[in-house]
Design an enzyme around this catalytic site. Structure first.
Site, PDB file in Angstrom:
ATOM      1  N   GLU A  96       0.818  -1.213   0.000  1.00 54.48           N
ATOM      2  CA  GLU A  96       0.000   0.000   0.000  1.00 54.48           C
ATOM      3  C   GLU A  96       0.845   1.253   0.000  1.00 54.48           C
ATOM      4  O   GLU A  96       1.901   1.303   0.615  1.00 54.48           O
ATOM      5  CB  GLU A  96      -0.872   0.028   1.264  1.00 54.48           C
ATOM      6  CG  GLU A  96      -1.996  -0.962   1.234  1.00 54.48           C
ATOM      7  CD  GLU A  96      -2.805  -0.943   2.515  1.00 54.48           C
ATOM      8  OE1 GLU A  96      -3.146  -2.030   2.988  1.00 54.48           O
ATOM      9  OE2 GLU A  96      -3.078   0.164   3.028  1.00 54.48           O
ATOM     10  N   CYS A 109       2.731   8.167   2.079  1.00 53.77           N
ATOM     11  CA  CYS A 109       3.146   7.170   3.060  1.00 53.77           C
ATOM     12  C   CYS A 109       3.519   5.911   2.288  1.00 53.77           C
ATOM     13  O   CYS A 109       2.677   5.349   1.585  1.00 53.77           O
ATOM     14  CB  CYS A 109       1.994   6.910   4.030  1.00 53.77           C
ATOM     15  SG  CYS A 109       2.386   5.643   5.234  1.00 53.77           S
ATOM     16  N   CYS A 116       5.374  -7.731   7.430  1.00 57.80           N
ATOM     17  CA  CYS A 116       6.398  -7.258   8.377  1.00 57.80           C
ATOM     18  C   CYS A 116       6.709  -8.375   9.361  1.00 57.80           C
ATOM     19  O   CYS A 116       5.799  -9.003   9.907  1.00 57.80           O
ATOM     20  CB  CYS A 116       5.890  -6.025   9.129  1.00 57.80           C
ATOM     21  SG  CYS A 116       7.133  -5.367  10.279  1.00 57.80           S
ATOM     22  N   CYS A 120       4.147  -6.457  15.685  1.00 59.69           N
ATOM     23  CA  CYS A 120       3.516  -5.709  16.777  1.00 59.69           C
ATOM     24  C   CYS A 120       2.062  -6.181  16.878  1.00 59.69           C
ATOM     25  O   CYS A 120       1.386  -6.333  15.851  1.00 59.69           O
ATOM     26  CB  CYS A 120       3.584  -4.206  16.514  1.00 59.69           C
ATOM     27  SG  CYS A 120       5.275  -3.613  16.307  1.00 59.69           S
ATOM     28  N   CYS A 123      -0.877  -4.253  14.975  1.00 56.93           N
ATOM     29  CA  CYS A 123      -0.628  -3.744  13.624  1.00 56.93           C
ATOM     30  C   CYS A 123      -1.063  -4.741  12.544  1.00 56.93           C
ATOM     31  O   CYS A 123      -0.661  -5.908  12.575  1.00 56.93           O
ATOM     32  CB  CYS A 123       0.863  -3.432  13.472  1.00 56.93           C
ATOM     33  SG  CYS A 123       1.299  -2.940  11.789  1.00 56.93           S
ATOM     34  N   GLY A 165       5.734  -2.637   6.716  1.00 57.65           N
ATOM     35  CA  GLY A 165       7.114  -3.112   6.848  1.00 57.65           C
ATOM     36  C   GLY A 165       7.950  -2.285   7.804  1.00 57.65           C
ATOM     37  O   GLY A 165       7.577  -1.190   8.213  1.00 57.65           O
ATOM     38  N   GLU A 166       9.085  -2.854   8.175  1.00 61.28           N
ATOM     39  CA  GLU A 166      10.027  -2.180   9.067  1.00 61.28           C
ATOM     40  C   GLU A 166      11.207  -1.700   8.216  1.00 61.28           C
ATOM     41  O   GLU A 166      12.023  -2.502   7.749  1.00 61.28           O
ATOM     42  CB  GLU A 166      10.470  -3.151  10.171  1.00 61.28           C
ATOM     43  CG  GLU A 166      11.664  -2.714  10.975  1.00 61.28           C
ATOM     44  CD  GLU A 166      11.598  -1.286  11.535  1.00 61.28           C
ATOM     45  OE1 GLU A 166      10.508  -0.778  11.841  1.00 61.28           O
ATOM     46  OE2 GLU A 166      12.675  -0.666  11.620  1.00 61.28           O
ATOM     47  N   SER A 197      10.215   5.916   9.727  1.00 59.04           N
ATOM     48  CA  SER A 197       9.672   5.467  11.006  1.00 59.04           C
ATOM     49  C   SER A 197      10.166   4.054  11.282  1.00 59.04           C
ATOM     50  O   SER A 197      10.076   3.171  10.435  1.00 59.04           O
ATOM     51  CB  SER A 197       8.142   5.484  10.937  1.00 59.04           C
ATOM     52  OG  SER A 197       7.581   4.958  12.118  1.00 59.04           O
ATOM     53  N   LEU A 221       7.751   3.774  20.053  1.00 60.94           N
ATOM     54  CA  LEU A 221       8.020   3.262  21.410  1.00 60.94           C
ATOM     55  C   LEU A 221       6.857   2.441  21.962  1.00 60.94           C
ATOM     56  O   LEU A 221       7.034   1.314  22.382  1.00 60.94           O
ATOM     57  CB  LEU A 221       8.276   4.434  22.370  1.00 60.94           C
ATOM     58  CG  LEU A 221       9.631   5.123  22.326  1.00 60.94           C
ATOM     59  CD1 LEU A 221       9.697   6.147  23.457  1.00 60.94           C
ATOM     60  CD2 LEU A 221      10.772   4.132  22.468  1.00 60.94           C
ATOM     61  N   HIS A 222       5.688   3.069  22.044  1.00 59.87           N
ATOM     62  CA  HIS A 222       4.432   2.420  22.473  1.00 59.87           C
ATOM     63  C   HIS A 222       4.376   1.980  23.934  1.00 59.87           C
ATOM     64  O   HIS A 222       3.381   1.406  24.368  1.00 59.87           O
ATOM     65  CB  HIS A 222       4.090   1.196  21.605  1.00 59.87           C
ATOM     66  CG  HIS A 222       4.253   1.431  20.153  1.00 59.87           C
ATOM     67  ND1 HIS A 222       3.818   2.570  19.527  1.00 59.87           N
ATOM     68  CD2 HIS A 222       4.828   0.675  19.183  1.00 59.87           C
ATOM     69  CE1 HIS A 222       4.113   2.497  18.243  1.00 59.87           C
ATOM     70  NE2 HIS A 222       4.727   1.369  18.008  1.00 59.87           N
ATOM     71  N   ASN A 296      -5.946   2.673  15.817  1.00 54.34           N
ATOM     72  CA  ASN A 296      -6.947   2.414  14.775  1.00 54.34           C
ATOM     73  C   ASN A 296      -7.355   0.960  14.869  1.00 54.34           C
ATOM     74  O   ASN A 296      -6.531   0.081  14.606  1.00 54.34           O
ATOM     75  CB  ASN A 296      -6.317   2.591  13.386  1.00 54.34           C
ATOM     76  CG  ASN A 296      -6.346   4.019  12.932  1.00 54.34           C
ATOM     77  OD1 ASN A 296      -7.349   4.706  13.066  1.00 54.34           O
ATOM     78  ND2 ASN A 296      -5.226   4.457  12.396  1.00 54.34           N
ATOM     79  N   CYS A 339      -2.853   1.399   8.202  1.00 55.01           N
ATOM     80  CA  CYS A 339      -2.161   1.018   6.972  1.00 55.01           C
ATOM     81  C   CYS A 339      -1.822  -0.467   7.033  1.00 55.01           C
ATOM     82  O   CYS A 339      -1.440  -0.985   8.058  1.00 55.01           O
ATOM     83  CB  CYS A 339      -0.880   1.838   6.824  1.00 55.01           C
ATOM     84  SG  CYS A 339      -0.207   1.758   5.172  1.00 55.01           S
TER      85      CYS A 339
HETATM   86  N1  SAH Z   1       7.589  -0.409  11.061  1.00 56.33           N
HETATM   87  C1  SAH Z   1       7.690   0.974  11.288  1.00 56.33           C
HETATM   88  C2  SAH Z   1       6.944   1.807  10.261  1.00 56.33           C
HETATM   89  C3  SAH Z   1       5.597   1.330   9.856  1.00 56.33           C
HETATM   90  S1  SAH Z   1       4.342   1.369  11.118  1.00 56.33           S
HETATM   91  C4  SAH Z   1       7.291   1.335  12.694  1.00 56.33           C
HETATM   92  O1  SAH Z   1       6.750   0.475  13.394  1.00 56.33           O
HETATM   93  O2  SAH Z   1       7.539   2.463  13.106  1.00 56.33           O
HETATM   94  C5  SAH Z   1       4.054   3.125  11.247  1.00 56.33           C
HETATM   95  C6  SAH Z   1       3.378   3.561  12.525  1.00 56.33           C
HETATM   96  O3  SAH Z   1       2.007   3.115  12.541  1.00 56.33           O
HETATM   97  C7  SAH Z   1       4.039   2.976  13.767  1.00 56.33           C
HETATM   98  O4  SAH Z   1       4.259   3.941  14.754  1.00 56.33           O
HETATM   99  C8  SAH Z   1       3.013   1.967  14.202  1.00 56.33           C
HETATM  100  O5  SAH Z   1       3.119   1.668  15.523  1.00 56.33           O
HETATM  101  C9  SAH Z   1       1.706   2.613  13.808  1.00 56.33           C
HETATM  102  N2  SAH Z   1       0.587   1.666  13.805  1.00 56.33           N
HETATM  103  C10 SAH Z   1       0.587   0.364  13.429  1.00 56.33           C
HETATM  104  N3  SAH Z   1      -0.621  -0.192  13.586  1.00 56.33           N
HETATM  105  C11 SAH Z   1      -1.427   0.773  14.096  1.00 56.33           C
HETATM  106  C12 SAH Z   1      -2.789   0.812  14.483  1.00 56.33           C
HETATM  107  N4  SAH Z   1      -3.581  -0.259  14.378  1.00 56.33           N
HETATM  108  N5  SAH Z   1      -3.275   1.984  14.954  1.00 56.33           N
HETATM  109  C13 SAH Z   1      -2.481   3.079  15.041  1.00 56.33           C
HETATM  110  N6  SAH Z   1      -1.195   3.102  14.688  1.00 56.33           N
HETATM  111  C14 SAH Z   1      -0.657   1.961  14.229  1.00 56.33           C
HETATM  112 FE1  SF4 Z   2       5.321  -3.218  14.042  1.00 58.51          FE
HETATM  113 FE2  SF4 Z   2       5.786  -1.281  12.218  1.00 58.51          FE
HETATM  114 FE3  SF4 Z   2       5.974  -3.878  11.544  1.00 58.51          FE
HETATM  115 FE4  SF4 Z   2       3.603  -2.857  12.062  1.00 58.51          FE
HETATM  116  S1  SF4 Z   2       4.923  -2.280  10.382  1.00 58.51           S
HETATM  117  S2  SF4 Z   2       4.384  -4.858  12.775  1.00 58.51           S
HETATM  118  S3  SF4 Z   2       4.071  -1.379  13.673  1.00 58.51           S
HETATM  119  S4  SF4 Z   2       7.242  -2.798  13.021  1.00 58.51           S
END
Ligand code: SAH
Ligand code: SF4
Length: 367
Positions: A96, A109, A116, A120, A123, A165-166, A197, A221-222, A296, A339
């Site tokens: 996407e 974006c 990924c 997390c 996500c 993705g990371e 990010s 960080l979260h 989200n 996303c």
């Molecule tokens: N992998 C990288 C970049 C992609 S995710 C990272 O984790 O930073 C981009 C951002 O979207 C991250 O801060 C992630 O924690 C956040 N994100 C992922 N899933 C989400 C969700 N369901 N609601 C809100 N933010 C989310």
């Molecule tokens: Fe975690 Fe970012 Fe990968 Fe989603 S895209 S699983 S937030 S590292």
């Protein structure tokens, strides 16, 4: 280069290799330069629209080369103007790219991986694990599709590498792609307009700093304590938060760019006033803004978005401790949640491939 049948795309080839192919097709060296400029500068989608190429060249060229390695398979527009593009790659996979209109221009974006591996728990992108890294041309092409989508409204003035993705796990391809994106003869978006990010692997953040281009950095960080973060990101449970914050500090020391910290707020998990105070202590002296992202919802996930009052209280506590905090309510993405959701929704329909759930031992959410 990802495996697929058929000829390479224009951006798969470096300028020398592109010239060779063009000569083989019966063209001249300047035709190769022209083709690259048509793709990068003018957003051409076919050789036929490259009006300065001799028509006699087209049949042989089309047998040796394709203009792009991706195409827009689906387009979703939200009422506020945000547009989500599902891009189909040549091997059948999809990623996407999101176009977010703003006052001065649009922000793109972009994704760096198909899926990924970090996983997390909140996500959508991590739900089905990782399929593969994107190639540098596949990353560049997201800018081309995004620019074409934005062009009727506004120019693209910013990009965030916050899609699927990371980024630091595909750093080489990302940096190569961003070199092309920054080139003023092509897309021409400067490093200071691009934010990467990351979930914060300290060694990879240092490697990014050492690459020497001052991209903006956002570190996800979260959590403010290791136990909570370990529950949210089990694959990173062994890396202490203190080391992640230290990696961000090192990025600032090397590049002079102040990182931002991202914090997805999950009701009852990491949104308590005490956790805000702990976050303030963790970031003491780190010179950074915190970007709060109310969760989200994604289908099947146990998490909930906190109330507005709770989000604002968290933000007030940070600011009370001298830490600038902003709240990022999702812009028009409600229809598809976060996303990565659009790709996940389409996964069962992708031909010839079952998602690989856990190549690095990452348990899929709810699995
Ligand atoms: N992998 C990288 C970049 C992609 S995710 C990272 O984790 O930073 C981009 C951002 O979207 C991250 O801060 C992630 O924690 C956040 N994100 C992922 N899933 C989400 C969700 N369901 N609601 C809100 N933010 C989310
Ligand atoms: Fe975690 Fe970012 Fe990968 Fe989603 S895209 S699983 S937030 S590292």
């Amino acid at each position: 280069m990802p495996r697929h049948a058929g000829p390479p795309s224009v951006l798969d080839l470096d300028p020398g290799a592109l010239e060779e192919v063009v000569l083989r097709a019966g063209g001249r060296p300047f035709h190769a330069r022209s083709i690259r400029a048509w793709i990068l500068r003018r957003g051409a989608r076919s050789f036929a629209e490259m009006t300065d190429l001799p028509r006699s060249l087209l049949p042989s060229l089309e047998g040796l080369l394709v203009p792009l390695s991706s195409n827009v398979a689906e387009r979703r527009a939200a009422p506020d103007g945000t547009v989500r593009l599902l891009l189909r790659l040549r091997d059948g996979n999809a990623v996407e790219t999101v176009v977010i209109p703003g006052r001065g221009g649009a922000t793109l974006c972009v994704s760096t991986q198909v899926g990924c591996p970090v996983g997390c728990r909140f996500c959508a992108s991590g739900l089905a694990g990782i399929v593969r890294n994107l190639s540098a041309p596949e990353i560049v092409e997201q800018f081309l599709h995004g620019r074409a989508e934005a062009v009727s409204l506004r120019p693209v003035t910013r990009a965030v590498v916050m899609g699927i993705g990371e980024p630091t796990l595909n750093l080489e391809a990302l940096l190569a792609a961003l070199e092309v994106v920054r080139d003023p003869r092509g897309i021409g978006l400067g490093a200071r307009r691009i934010t990467i990010s990351t979930v914060g692997y300290p060694d990879r953040v240092r490697r990014l700093a050492a690459a020497g281009t001052p991209y903006n950095l956002a570190v996800s960080l979260h959590a403010a304590d290791d136990a909570t973060r370990g529950r949210l990101i089990p694959t990173m449970a062994r890396i202490p938060l203190a080391e992640i914050v230290e990696g961000a500090r090192a990025y600032f020391a090397t590049t002079g760019r102040e990182p931002t910290f991202e914090y997805v707020l999950l009701a009852g998990t990491n949104d308590a006033p005490d956790q805000a105070r702990a976050l303030a202590r963790l970031l003491e002296g780190a010179r950074a803004t915190v970007n709060l992202i109310p969760y989200n919802p994604i289908p099947g996930s146990p998490f909930r978005r906190p109330t507005r009052e709770r989000v604002e209280a968290f933000s007030r506590i940070l600011r009370g401790h001298g830490i600038p905090a902003t709240i990022r309510w999702s812009k028009g993405l409600e229809a598809e949640a976060a996303c990565g959701q659009l790709r996940i929704d389409r996964l069962p329909r992708e031909p010839g491939r079952a998602p690989d759930p856990s190549p690095q031992g990452v348990a899929p959410l709810g699995g």
